[in-house]
Motif scaffolding. Structure first.
Motif, mmCIF file in Angstrom:
data_model
loop_
_atom_site.group_PDB
_atom_site.id
_atom_site.type_symbol
_atom_site.label_atom_id
_atom_site.label_comp_id
_atom_site.label_asym_id
_atom_site.label_seq_id
_atom_site.Cartn_x
_atom_site.Cartn_y
_atom_site.Cartn_z
ATOM 1 N N PHE A 33 -1.113 -21.540 59.834
ATOM 2 C CA PHE A 33 -0.516 -20.637 59.494
ATOM 3 C C PHE A 33 -0.342 -20.061 57.721
ATOM 4 C CE2 PHE A 33 1.941 -18.659 63.659
ATOM 5 C CZ PHE A 33 0.419 -19.498 63.853
ATOM 6 N N LEU A 34 0.192 -21.357 57.043
ATOM 7 C CA LEU A 34 0.144 -21.111 55.764
ATOM 8 C C LEU A 34 -0.863 -21.416 55.359
ATOM 9 C CD1 LEU A 34 3.616 -23.549 55.517
ATOM 10 C CD2 LEU A 34 3.270 -20.807 55.009
ATOM 11 N N VAL A 35 -1.920 -22.134 55.586
ATOM 12 C CA VAL A 35 -3.419 -22.159 55.123
ATOM 13 C C VAL A 35 -3.679 -20.755 55.268
ATOM 14 C CG1 VAL A 35 -5.622 -23.647 55.753
ATOM 15 C CG2 VAL A 35 -3.726 -24.544 55.327
ATOM 16 N N PHE A 36 -4.172 -19.914 56.233
ATOM 17 C CA PHE A 36 -4.748 -19.196 56.871
ATOM 18 C C PHE A 36 -3.558 -17.877 55.310
ATOM 19 C CE2 PHE A 36 -5.064 -18.983 60.884
ATOM 20 C CZ PHE A 36 -6.439 -20.178 60.891
ATOM 21 N N LEU A 37 -2.685 -17.639 55.677
ATOM 22 C CA LEU A 37 -2.340 -16.931 54.533
ATOM 23 C C LEU A 37 -2.544 -16.929 52.833
ATOM 24 C CD1 LEU A 37 1.726 -16.814 56.266
ATOM 25 C CD2 LEU A 37 -0.427 -14.891 56.190
ATOM 26 N N ASN A 38 -2.341 -18.429 52.515
ATOM 27 C CA ASN A 38 -2.825 -18.819 51.432
ATOM 28 C C ASN A 38 -4.414 -18.246 51.192
ATOM 29 O OD1 ASN A 38 -2.701 -20.495 48.078
ATOM 30 N ND2 ASN A 38 -4.704 -21.280 49.413
ATOM 31 N N ASP A 39 -5.324 -18.275 51.729
ATOM 32 C CA ASP A 39 -6.952 -18.119 52.089
ATOM 33 C C ASP A 39 -6.804 -16.308 51.215
ATOM 34 O OD1 ASP A 39 -8.046 -20.193 52.168
ATOM 35 O OD2 ASP A 39 -8.524 -20.045 54.016
ATOM 36 N N PHE A 40 -5.605 -15.748 52.505
ATOM 37 C CA PHE A 40 -5.528 -14.267 51.783
ATOM 38 C C PHE A 40 -5.162 -13.762 50.702
ATOM 39 C CE2 PHE A 40 -3.172 -10.395 52.238
ATOM 40 C CZ PHE A 40 -3.984 -9.355 52.374
ATOM 41 N N LEU A 41 -3.744 -14.552 50.406
ATOM 42 C CA LEU A 41 -3.243 -14.312 48.923
ATOM 43 C C LEU A 41 -4.109 -14.628 47.898
ATOM 44 C CD1 LEU A 41 0.625 -15.568 49.910
ATOM 45 C CD2 LEU A 41 -1.003 -13.049 49.419
ATOM 46 N N ALA A 42 -5.356 -15.518 48.018
ATOM 47 C CA ALA A 42 -6.225 -16.130 46.888
ATOM 48 C C ALA A 42 -7.440 -15.573 46.846
ATOM 49 C CB ALA A 42 -6.499 -17.416 47.200
ATOM 50 N N SER A 43 -8.165 -14.290 47.621
ATOM 51 C CA SER A 43 -9.308 -13.976 47.838
ATOM 52 C C SER A 43 -9.667 -12.912 48.605
ATOM 53 C CB SER A 43 -10.277 -14.580 48.470
ATOM 54 O OG SER A 43 -10.311 -15.725 49.557
ATOM 55 N N GLY A 44 -8.772 -12.443 49.632
ATOM 56 C CA GLY A 44 -8.375 -11.276 50.689
ATOM 57 C C GLY A 44 -9.246 -12.060 52.006
ATOM 58 N N ASN A 45 -9.996 -13.007 51.841
ATOM 59 C CA ASN A 45 -11.127 -13.553 52.942
ATOM 60 C C ASN A 45 -10.531 -14.820 53.452
ATOM 61 O OD1 ASN A 45 -13.222 -13.956 54.389
ATOM 62 N ND2 ASN A 45 -14.519 -14.957 52.594
ATOM 63 N N ILE A 46 -10.279 -15.176 54.626
ATOM 64 C CA ILE A 46 -9.638 -15.581 55.934
ATOM 65 C C ILE A 46 -11.115 -16.352 56.475
ATOM 66 C CG2 ILE A 46 -7.901 -16.644 57.162
ATOM 67 C CD1 ILE A 46 -6.518 -14.503 56.501
ATOM 68 N N PRO A 47 -11.293 -17.274 55.676
ATOM 69 C CA PRO A 47 -12.985 -18.079 56.404
ATOM 70 C C PRO A 47 -12.325 -18.317 57.973
ATOM 71 C CG PRO A 47 -12.920 -18.485 54.331
ATOM 72 C CD PRO A 47 -11.976 -18.081 54.407
ATOM 73 N N ASP A 48 -12.103 -18.887 58.416
ATOM 74 C CA ASP A 48 -11.666 -19.483 59.139
ATOM 75 C C ASP A 48 -11.604 -18.822 60.369
ATOM 76 O OD1 ASP A 48 -12.107 -21.772 58.186
ATOM 77 O OD2 ASP A 48 -9.624 -22.293 57.928
ATOM 78 N N ILE A 49 -11.393 -17.355 60.116
ATOM 79 C CA ILE A 49 -11.307 -16.714 60.926
ATOM 80 C C ILE A 49 -12.042 -15.213 61.495
ATOM 81 C CG2 ILE A 49 -8.176 -16.241 61.085
ATOM 82 C CD1 ILE A 49 -8.831 -13.442 59.819
ATOM 83 N N PHE A 50 -12.610 -15.838 60.370
ATOM 84 C CA PHE A 50 -14.136 -14.650 61.049
ATOM 85 C C PHE A 50 -14.814 -15.466 61.618
ATOM 86 C CE2 PHE A 50 -11.683 -12.401 57.709
ATOM 87 C CZ PHE A 50 -11.607 -10.795 58.360
#
Length: 104
Positions: A33-50
């Motif tokens: 979950f923290l990896v997802f949140l970090n991706d979102f905070l860093a770029s707005g994109n969460i590559p692993d969920i799309f």
């Protein structure tokens, strides 16, 4: 958790609704979950969920709005438009307690 994030992106970007996502540290049951949140905070994109089919669905949903905004109709531009709109409308609120053992 992934499905919840996808619905938040749907609401924030495709529907254009300002959305806040509140996450309390006790809800973080997996460190991923923290990896997802970090991706979102860093770029707005969460590559692993799309997945690619989901990206295409979001791109198609944004096509008319992007065209009205003067964005050239390419997959990359439509995706960037989608992510930019999500970043503008989706806000993350993290509530962390310094008392919890895992955050010491």
């Amino acid at each position: 958790f992934k499905e919840d994030l996808l619905s938040l992106f749907q609401r924030a970007a495709v529907k254009g609704q300002p959305t806040s996502f509140i996450l309390v540290d006790s809800q973080i049951v997996n460190e991923r979950f923290l990896v997802f949140l970090n991706d979102f905070l860093a770029s707005g994109n969460i590559p692993d969920i799309f997945q690619n089919d989901m990206k295409d669905e979001f791109r198609n949903a944004m096509r008319n709005e992007a065209k009205q905004a003067g964005v050239q109709d390419t997959p990359e531009n439509l995706w960037d438009f989608f992510i930019d709109k999500a970043r503008k409308n989706l806000h993350l609120i993290l509530c962390l307690s310094p008392v919890r053992e895992q955050f010491r």
